[in-house]
Design a protein around this motif. Sequence first.
Motif, short mmCIF file in Angstrom:
data_model
loop_
_atom_site.label_atom_id
_atom_site.label_comp_id
_atom_site.label_asym_id
_atom_site.label_seq_id
_atom_site.Cartn_x
_atom_site.Cartn_y
_atom_site.Cartn_z
N ARG B 47 0.82 -1.21 0.00
CA ARG B 47 0.00 0.00 0.00
C ARG B 47 0.86 1.26 0.00
NH1 ARG B 47 -5.30 -0.54 1.45
NH2 ARG B 47 -5.24 1.36 2.70
N SER B 50 1.99 1.78 -3.61
CA SER B 50 0.90 2.30 -4.45
C SER B 50 0.44 3.69 -4.05
CB SER B 50 -0.32 1.38 -4.36
OG SER B 50 -0.03 0.17 -4.99
N LEU B 52 -1.27 4.37 -1.28
CA LEU B 52 -2.49 4.35 -0.47
C LEU B 52 -2.18 4.70 0.98
CD1 LEU B 52 -4.23 1.12 -1.82
CD2 LEU B 52 -4.75 3.50 -2.38
N PRO B 72 -1.93 8.07 -5.52
CA PRO B 72 -2.04 6.77 -6.19
C PRO B 72 -2.19 6.84 -7.71
CG PRO B 72 -3.39 6.77 -4.21
CD PRO B 72 -2.84 8.17 -4.36
N HIS B 73 -3.02 7.78 -8.20
CA HIS B 73 -3.24 7.77 -9.65
C HIS B 73 -1.99 8.17 -10.42
CE1 HIS B 73 -4.26 12.00 -8.74
NE2 HIS B 73 -3.88 12.25 -9.97
N VAL B 76 0.11 4.99 -10.65
CA VAL B 76 -0.41 4.13 -11.71
C VAL B 76 0.11 4.63 -13.06
CG1 VAL B 76 -2.49 3.35 -12.91
CG2 VAL B 76 -2.48 3.48 -10.42
N GLN B 82 -1.68 -2.38 -8.91
CA GLN B 82 -1.82 -3.28 -7.77
C GLN B 82 -3.12 -4.06 -7.86
OE1 GLN B 82 -1.43 -1.53 -3.85
NE2 GLN B 82 -2.25 -3.35 -2.87
N PRO B 84 -5.37 -5.49 -5.36
CA PRO B 84 -5.42 -5.34 -3.90
C PRO B 84 -5.88 -6.60 -3.19
CG PRO B 84 -7.29 -4.22 -4.91
CD PRO B 84 -6.45 -4.75 -6.04
N GLY B 88 -10.81 -6.29 -4.72
CA GLY B 88 -11.25 -4.94 -5.06
C GLY B 88 -12.03 -4.82 -6.34
N ASP B 100 -12.38 -2.10 -18.28
CA ASP B 100 -12.23 -0.73 -18.79
C ASP B 100 -11.59 0.18 -17.75
OD1 ASP B 100 -12.93 -0.31 -21.38
OD2 ASP B 100 -15.10 -0.26 -20.98
N MET B 101 -12.00 -0.01 -16.50
CA MET B 101 -11.46 0.80 -15.41
C MET B 101 -9.95 0.61 -15.30
SD MET B 101 -13.44 2.72 -13.90
CE MET B 101 -15.14 3.06 -14.25
N PHE B 104 -8.08 2.91 -17.44
CA PHE B 104 -8.62 4.26 -17.31
C PHE B 104 -7.70 5.33 -17.86
CE2 PHE B 104 -9.70 8.21 -15.10
CZ PHE B 104 -11.06 8.26 -15.37
N GLN B 105 -6.39 5.18 -17.64
CA GLN B 105 -5.48 6.24 -18.07
C GLN B 105 -5.02 6.09 -19.51
OE1 GLN B 105 -2.29 6.90 -15.35
NE2 GLN B 105 -3.65 7.82 -13.86
N ARG B 107 -5.24 6.03 -23.55
CA ARG B 107 -6.06 6.64 -24.59
C ARG B 107 -5.68 6.09 -25.95
NH1 ARG B 107 -9.05 10.98 -22.87
NH2 ARG B 107 -8.55 11.82 -20.81
N ARG B 148 -7.75 -6.98 -14.91
CA ARG B 148 -7.97 -5.55 -14.85
C ARG B 148 -6.65 -4.79 -14.63
NH1 ARG B 148 -11.55 -3.50 -9.93
NH2 ARG B 148 -9.62 -4.13 -8.92
#
Lengths: 311, 236
Positions: B47, B50, B52, B72-73, B76, B82, B84, B88, B100-101, B104-105, B107, B148
Amino acid sequence: MSFWLDQLVNGLTTGSIYALIALGYTMVYGVLQLINFAHGEVFMLGSFAGFGVIVAAGGADVSGPMVALVILLALVAAGAASAASATAIERLAYRPLRNAPRLAPLISAIGVSVFLSHLVDDGFLNGEGRYYPQVFPADTIEIGALTISYLQVFLMASSVAMMLGLSYFIRSTRTGKSIRAVSENRENASLMGIDVNRAIVATFIIGAIMAGFAGVLYGLFYSTIRGSMGFLPGIKAFTAAVLGGIGSIPGAVVGGYCLGLTETVGRELLNEIPGVNLPNEWRDVIAFGLLVVILIFRPTGIFGERVSKRA
Amino acid sequence: MALLSISGLVAGYGGITAVKGIDLAVEQGEIVTLIGSNGAGKSTTLRAISGLVRPRRGAISFSGQPITSLLPHKIVALGISQVPEGRGIFHRLTVRENLDMGAFQRRDREVGADMERVFALFPRLKERAGQTGGTLSGGEQQMLAIGRAMMARPKLLLLDEPSMGLSPILVETIFETVTNIRAQGTTILLVEQNAAMALEVADRGYVIESGVISLHGTGAELARDDSVRKAYLGEA
């Protein structure tokens, strides 16, 4: 028959306004588990911004096709003012308390609410209300036994359009998905690379746009606005959000319409009982009576899930 | 230069200091495992990497860049994902939306192709692509959590107890997947209570006890070590 249809339309009209405001409560609750009691004042500030635009454009003298343009501008200004104030409230009153015990941001929210309503009422308006210029044509449409004003048609249709827009936004856009992820689990959302603060601010802004929009509709429909105008609709919309299941977006919409109908149609139904004659003011008693009953018998509301423990 | 390097890390929650000054390094392309009993400070270490948990002291760097106080973002974005503890999974989102999540970053246009790759790796997920995460079994959720995390195309994958609560057959599958992921070029830091499996797949391992590193060595060395065998491999 016509009487009951009128009541139905009235219920759906007030229900639309409750639903629009309730969305902001439920979405902010979703991401922060915070009841944003200053949301009623965000609605009030939006209403005043729209008022400013309509007055600047000539008030009740606006006519013809200009009406549509002025109302559009008023709605945009209201959305912008509400969004700006909600962003400021989040930054100044909630974010510093993000990791404080849950009671602290709640008290902060109530403080902001009282501050803003008194700032406008006592600081700027000397306790007097303002009349919203009635720019909407007063004509009515008759469909069979039903009589409905243009304003009511506009109010209901535009509310539905806003809600459909919101639903698309939450389901399909990147920001919408990030809001859903943050409302389910903030920490896991951050592990996906989601900027949690950005998603939270976006939530406040979207809820505020809905509230600002409702503020203009409220002004057009009820004609008088004042600094304390956000209190009652705010608490009613909160009731609607709880009725639907706080945290649930469809719940806020259904809860808003249910509450609007209960207040109007429900009161008239009670009046059908021999010996009962409840005046219009009883709608508040009915609304908050309903809140107490829900909290006792079904605290999770219509669409509410049991609040899950955070992982 | 190590891909991930931790020095003098002290971290914890409130009044509890779970990690009391550890040094740890993961080289590019390795599988490194951190084993230890419940409460030894394994998860807190992950943690902290990452973002957290904010470290109280010490430094963490990734590819030579300090990441100790990043959100955290941002971490990433640098290439650390991670999985978790407890997986999670977003229970209200569908399997496809969960994947998809993970991206997320990103494109770029290869997200769809990567999703097909995850589906090829875990055909069960493809069958359930439209179901919500909450309807999956524990094993399927673990597959989804790993898939994911891979959707972010991480340089370093952190796995927190991937075998927890799974049947022995599923544990085998998960560890096979871990080996495959490394073969495709992703470096792995694996936290486990299941020391036998972890040491089998790991190049190197660290043993953490009450917040400090008590032993480190290659996976084979640790698997032969008497104290490890007694404490973590259940031998007398």
